[in-house]
Scaffold this active site. Structure first.
Site, PDB file in Angstrom:
ATOM      1  N   TYR A 139       0.706  -1.266  -0.006  1.00 17.97           N
ATOM      2  CA  TYR A 139      -0.089  -0.041   0.143  1.00 17.97           C
ATOM      3  C   TYR A 139       1.000   1.330   0.124  1.00 17.97           C
ATOM      4  O   TYR A 139       0.523   2.143  -0.841  1.00 17.97           O
ATOM      5  CB  TYR A 139      -0.930  -0.018   1.316  1.00 17.97           C
TER       6      TYR A 139
ATOM      7  N   PHE B  84      -5.116  21.037 -24.657  1.00 19.69           N
ATOM      8  CA  PHE B  84      -5.867  19.636 -24.791  1.00 19.69           C
ATOM      9  C   PHE B  84      -7.245  19.810 -24.358  1.00 19.69           C
ATOM     10  O   PHE B  84      -7.542  20.607 -23.276  1.00 19.69           O
ATOM     11  CB  PHE B  84      -5.253  18.367 -24.427  1.00 19.69           C
ATOM     12  N   ASP B  85      -8.517  19.131 -24.920  1.00 19.73           N
ATOM     13  CA  ASP B  85      -9.643  19.204 -24.294  1.00 19.73           C
ATOM     14  C   ASP B  85      -9.831  19.122 -22.803  1.00 19.73           C
ATOM     15  O   ASP B  85     -10.500  19.929 -22.105  1.00 19.73           O
ATOM     16  CB  ASP B  85     -10.820  18.156 -24.803  1.00 19.73           C
TER      17      ASP B  85
ATOM     18  N   ASP C  32       2.854  20.124 -20.625  1.00 19.18           N
ATOM     19  CA  ASP C  32       2.012  19.022 -21.013  1.00 19.18           C
ATOM     20  C   ASP C  32       2.739  18.090 -21.914  1.00 19.18           C
ATOM     21  O   ASP C  32       2.707  18.329 -22.991  1.00 19.18           O
ATOM     22  CB  ASP C  32       0.691  19.608 -21.622  1.00 19.18           C
TER      23      ASP C  32
ATOM     24  N   ALA D 244       2.720  14.812 -22.606  1.00 20.67           N
ATOM     25  CA  ALA D 244       2.224  13.561 -22.976  1.00 20.67           C
ATOM     26  C   ALA D 244       3.044  12.818 -24.133  1.00 20.67           C
ATOM     27  O   ALA D 244       3.289  11.481 -24.215  1.00 20.67           O
ATOM     28  CB  ALA D 244       0.812  13.703 -23.424  1.00 20.67           C
TER      29      ALA D 244
ATOM     30  N   LYS E  15       0.468   7.734 -23.508  1.00 22.14           N
ATOM     31  CA  LYS E  15       1.073   7.867 -24.965  1.00 22.14           C
ATOM     32  C   LYS E  15       2.502   7.478 -25.000  1.00 22.14           C
ATOM     33  O   LYS E  15       2.877   6.442 -25.228  1.00 22.14           O
ATOM     34  CB  LYS E  15       1.040   9.451 -25.286  1.00 22.14           C
TER      35      LYS E  15
ATOM     36  N   HIS F 280     -19.848  15.879 -28.587  1.00 23.60           N
ATOM     37  CA  HIS F 280     -19.178  14.806 -29.453  1.00 23.60           C
ATOM     38  C   HIS F 280     -19.204  13.509 -29.140  1.00 23.60           C
ATOM     39  O   HIS F 280     -19.312  12.486 -29.894  1.00 23.60           O
ATOM     40  CB  HIS F 280     -17.930  15.295 -29.899  1.00 23.60           C
TER      41      HIS F 280
HETATM   42  N1  F0G Z   1      -2.751  16.356 -22.772  1.00 29.49           N
HETATM   43  C1  F0G Z   1      -2.623  15.866 -24.000  1.00 29.49           C
HETATM   44  C2  F0G Z   1      -1.837  16.787 -24.837  1.00 29.49           C
HETATM   45  C3  F0G Z   1      -3.241  14.514 -24.369  1.00 29.49           C
HETATM   46  O1  F0G Z   1      -3.419  14.513 -25.631  1.00 29.49           O
HETATM   47  C4  F0G Z   1      -4.257  14.087 -23.586  1.00 29.49           C
HETATM   48  C5  F0G Z   1      -5.009  12.847 -24.044  1.00 29.49           C
HETATM   49  C6  F0G Z   1      -4.302  14.467 -22.251  1.00 29.49           C
HETATM   50  C7  F0G Z   1      -3.566  15.553 -21.785  1.00 29.49           C
HETATM   51  C8  F0G Z   1      -5.019  13.808 -21.148  1.00 29.49           C
HETATM   52  O2  F0G Z   1      -4.417  12.605 -20.758  1.00 29.49           O
HETATM   53  O3  F0G Z   1      -6.263  10.950 -21.393  1.00 29.49           O
HETATM   54  O4  F0G Z   1      -4.320  10.222 -19.935  1.00 29.49           O
HETATM   55  O5  F0G Z   1      -6.152  11.789 -19.178  1.00 29.49           O
HETATM   56  N2  F0G Z   1      -5.168  12.559 -25.124  1.00 29.49           N
HETATM   57  C9  F0G Z   1      -6.016  11.342 -25.673  1.00 29.49           C
HETATM   58  C10 F0G Z   1      -6.115  11.689 -27.213  1.00 29.49           C
HETATM   59  C11 F0G Z   1      -7.218  11.192 -24.961  1.00 29.49           C
HETATM   60  O6  F0G Z   1      -6.822  10.572 -27.738  1.00 29.49           O
HETATM   61  O7  F0G Z   1      -5.532  12.383 -27.702  1.00 29.49           O
HETATM   62  P1  F0G Z   1      -5.374  11.274 -20.265  1.00 29.49           P
END
Ligand code: F0G
Length: 453
Positions: free
Chosen positions: A67, A119-120, A208, A210, A251, A443
């Site tokens: 844990y 990102f969204d 960010d 990723a 990623k 979407h």
């Molecule tokens: N930042 C970037 C640039 C991303 O592309 C994503 C996720 C996230 C943050 C969020 O990360 O999904 O681990 O919570 N991108 C995916 C995509 C979902 O399909 O581009 P997460």
């Protein structure tokens, strides 16, 4: 060629055109509603969809599920620390959890988060913290056809203006590579300049990260002065410019789940850690199993191998060249994790209100069982209360995201064949109209239907 061979395989479903037509209708013409057993090639996301290596699977067996203080945490921490140089490293279950925790600690209501492009989920988490997300992509990004090498850069003049503007900037976030901006890389020169301006205003500068390794690879290929560096060195140079980083490890750690929040400031890290414990898990697992932490540590070493990155970039370039040969435009130059089809140009018989990007995504499924997602007016457009599109998206794109180590060259050639087939009579692709749509994140949930051209 790919620097690996295949040891474990999974069959992929191949449906008839009639079955796909029925599946698309039953899904309300929303690819998010399709099931895995209806999809031949899934290009919806490169997130958590990569193939594990034998070394990662072996590491998973060493997962320590203690844990608190698990051995696996220390392997994860050491891997992230040696890559990034950050001192305080918090595991999280995926990238958006790191965003939520960090922005909750950094952003006060009314403040701004400024980015090359959020990102969204990043944008959503800024808003959930009471802030406003402002995207400042460089002007070159607006020309989808130009081969300018770093269209992921931030507009430095606009960034300086924002930092001096009347509304307080709480954080600057650089997304590398710029997923919302056509998957384009950010140059080291732009990162250095943006970091300097941001630091001069005493504002935290966050990556960010990723797709940190893919950004590093494109810097090595495209930016003068960096061609003799290793991906690890370039990635480290980028992290060295920042006060911290959030990363989705789904990623560029080539795992199915995971993320980190990494910081230099011990006080900020302590505040974030309290929220981490309340919402994700104890600081030595943060919502992940020990086996995940082990696989991440290995994946972070594998992803920076030049042979791997060269093959991955080559896959995207090969697909891009086949698509362009078929007369279909993409956002140029091709990046690494995805190609973005210019659906507005291909389906020029459709108006934005007939959602050309969404129409093309539906057609790719019906024609070939390929799943992908629209990035156009369905996702970004604004309708009035009667459902009439009043503000279309700037471009009508479709993203073909390429999972890591998952599809072979012949899979991608099949994708190109299906696109080429559609391109022989694009005017036969029907537009789409909204049937139902929830107000938030529509979407993912909306249903549409074809309209006669
Ligand atoms: N930042 C970037 C640039 C991303 O592309 C994503 C996720 C996230 C943050 C969020 O990360 O999904 O681990 O919570 N991108 C995916 C995509 C979902 O399909 O581009 P997460």
């Amino acid at each position: 060629m790919e620097p690996y061979r295949i040891k474990v395989v999974e069959p992929i479903p191949v449906l008839t055109r009639d079955e796909r037509t029925a599946a698309m209708r039953a899904a309300g013409y929303n690819p998010f509603n399709l099931n895995a057993d209806q999809i031949t090639i899934d290009l919806l996301s490169d997130s958590g969809t990569g193939a594990l290596s034998a070394a990662q699977q072996a590491a998973a067996a060493l997962g320590d599920e203690t844990y608190a203080g698990a051995r696996s945490y220390y392997r994860f921490r050491d891997a992230v620390a040696s890559l990034t140089g950050f001192e305080h490293i918090l595991p999280v279950h995926q990238g958006r959890a790191a965003e939520r925790i960090l922005f909750g600690a950094l952003i006060a209501p009314g403040q701004l988060s400024v980015s090359n492009t959020h990102f969204d989920t990043t944008r959503a988490n800024v808003h959930l913290s009471g802030g406003t997300a402002v995207d400042l992509p460089c002007p070159e990004a607006a020309d989808l056809d130009s081969d300018t090498p770093f269209k992921g850069d931030i507009d430095l003049v606009a960034l300086a203006e924002a930092l001096e503007g009347p509304t307080e900037v709480a954080v600057v976030v650089m997304t590398i590579t710029n997923n919302g901006g056509g998957g384009q890389p950010v140059s080291m020169a732009n990162l250095e300049a943006a970091a300097a301006i941001t630091r001069a205003h005493g504002v935290p500068f966050i990556l960010d990260a990723a797709r940190f390794a893919e950004n590093a690879w494109l810097v090595i290929q495209r930016e003068p002065g960096w061609s003799d560096k290793t991906p690890t060195e370039v990635a480290r140079a980028a992290f060295d410019l920042a006060d911290g980083a959030v990363a989705s490890l789904k990623k560029d750690a080539i795992v199915h789940m995971g993320g980190f929040l990494a910081l230099r400031d011990p006080d900020l890290a302590t505040r974030c850690e309290a929220v981490l414990i309340a919402t994700e898990g104890f600081r030595t697992y943060g919502g992940l199993a020990g086996r995940d932490l082990e696989m991440i540590a290995v994946g972070l070493e594998e992803v920076v191998q030049p042979d791997y990155l060269r093959a991955r970039a080559g896959q995207a370039e090969h697909l891009a060249s086949l698509i362009e040969k078929a007369g279909v435009s993409i956002v140029r130059p091709p990046g690494m994790h995805a190609l973005y089809l210019n659906a507005g140009r291909l389906l020029s018989h459709l108006t934005p209100a007939q959602y050309p990007g969404h129409a093309l995504a539906c057609e790719l499924y019906v024609a070939g069982g390929i799943r992908c997602a629209e990035l156009g007016s369905l996702y970004l457009g604004v309708e009035d209360e009667t459902g009439t599109l009043v503000k279309p998206a700037p471009y009508e794109l479709v993203r073909l995201a390429i999972p890591r180590r998952t599809y072979t060259q012949s899979h991608l050639e099949y994708v190109a064949e299906v696109i080429a087939e559609i391109a022989t009579s694009p005017e036969s692709v029907p537009g789409q109209r909204l049937v139902s749509a929830p107000p938030l994140l529509r979407h993912f949930h909306c249903r549409t239907e074809p309209v006669a051209p």
